[in-house]
Design an enzyme around this catalytic site. Structure first.
Site, PDB file in Angstrom:
ATOM      1  N   GLU A  66       0.830  -1.234   0.132  1.00 49.28           N
ATOM      2  CA  GLU A  66       0.020  -0.153  -0.112  1.00 49.28           C
ATOM      3  C   GLU A  66       0.655   1.261  -0.065  1.00 49.28           C
ATOM      4  OE1 GLU A  66      -4.105  -1.321   2.069  1.00 49.28           O
ATOM      5  OE2 GLU A  66      -2.756  -0.965   3.459  1.00 49.28           O
ATOM      6  N   TYR A  82     -13.023  19.024  18.277  1.00 50.75           N
ATOM      7  CA  TYR A  82     -11.547  18.466  18.004  1.00 50.75           C
ATOM      8  C   TYR A  82     -11.455  17.620  16.646  1.00 50.75           C
ATOM      9  CZ  TYR A  82     -10.692  20.059  22.718  1.00 50.75           C
ATOM     10  OH  TYR A  82     -10.718  20.775  23.713  1.00 50.75           O
TER      11      TYR A  82
END
Length: 214
Positions: A79, A124
């Site tokens: 990957e 957040y």
């Protein structure tokens, strides 16, 4: 006399430390997930293929030249192209890719907003992730996946691959790690709140946070 530790050595140790932290807290399992960091001379360190993030050996990390050629260490993850796609923005120097449970679960849901999978549930999440596009499913290693992730990465530092998992870039490895973890926690909240009336942040509140985090 104080020894001077090279940037590469520090980075190798940091990747192993972050990998173990991620693994020990159950954010990845087996040999899934991978991490990369771009060094100041544009070489790149990456976790190898079939390596558990919980048992990384710093000296065995895959090393790429500035041109993207594998020049040292163990065979890189298959990957690797996902990481290379995310470095289109020069401000990014680290990438974390996980198959974390709640993020993958969100990527499998049929009726999500493909332009921004998760609602702005917390400040957040908005500050660390912002928006999260969904990249359509392609088999692992498919060149079309690289093209799709690369296109999304031009405007987003975090993307979610359908039936696969998140890829998140950051200015530092810690930035990428914390954003990935915030994404996972928000995906968990999103799934826990399914079929409930929710009160996400408003568009104006989200925009104010994004402007503050620039």
């Amino acid at each position: 006399m104080t020894a001077i530790v090279s940037e590469e050595t520090r980075t190798r140790d940091n990747i192993a430390r972050v990998g173990k932290s991620i693994f020990d807290r159950g954010l990845t399992s087996g040999s899934t997930g991978n991490i990369s960091v771009r060094l100041s001379d544009d070489r790149m360190l990456m976790t190898p293929t079939n390596a558990s993030l919980g048992m990384l050996e710093p000296e065995r990390l895959s090393l790429f030249s500035a041109e993207g050629v594998h020049v040292g260490g163990d065979k890189p993850t298959k990957e690797a192209f996902l990481h290379k796609c995310m470095y289109c923005d020069r401000s990014r120097s680290a990438v974390v890719h996980l198959h974390s449970t709640y993020s993958v679960a969100a990527s499998i849901l049929r009726d999500v907003n493909e332009h921004d999978v998760l609602p702005p549930l917390t400040a957040y999440y908005v500050m660390r992730v912002g928006s999260l596009p969904l990249v359509p499913y392609f088999p692992p290693g498919d060149e079309a996946l690289a093209a799709a992730v690369g296109a999304a990465a031009e405007k987003h530092h975090a993307v979610l691959m359908a039936n696969h998992g998140p890829v998140v870039a950051g200015k530092t490895l810690e930035d990428a790690q914390y954003a990935t973890e915030e994404l996972e926690e928000t995906a968990k909240l999103f799934l826990l709140l399914q079929h409930r009336d929710i009160r996400p942040l408003t568009a104006a509140q989200k925009e104010a946070l994004l402007n503050r985090s620039k």
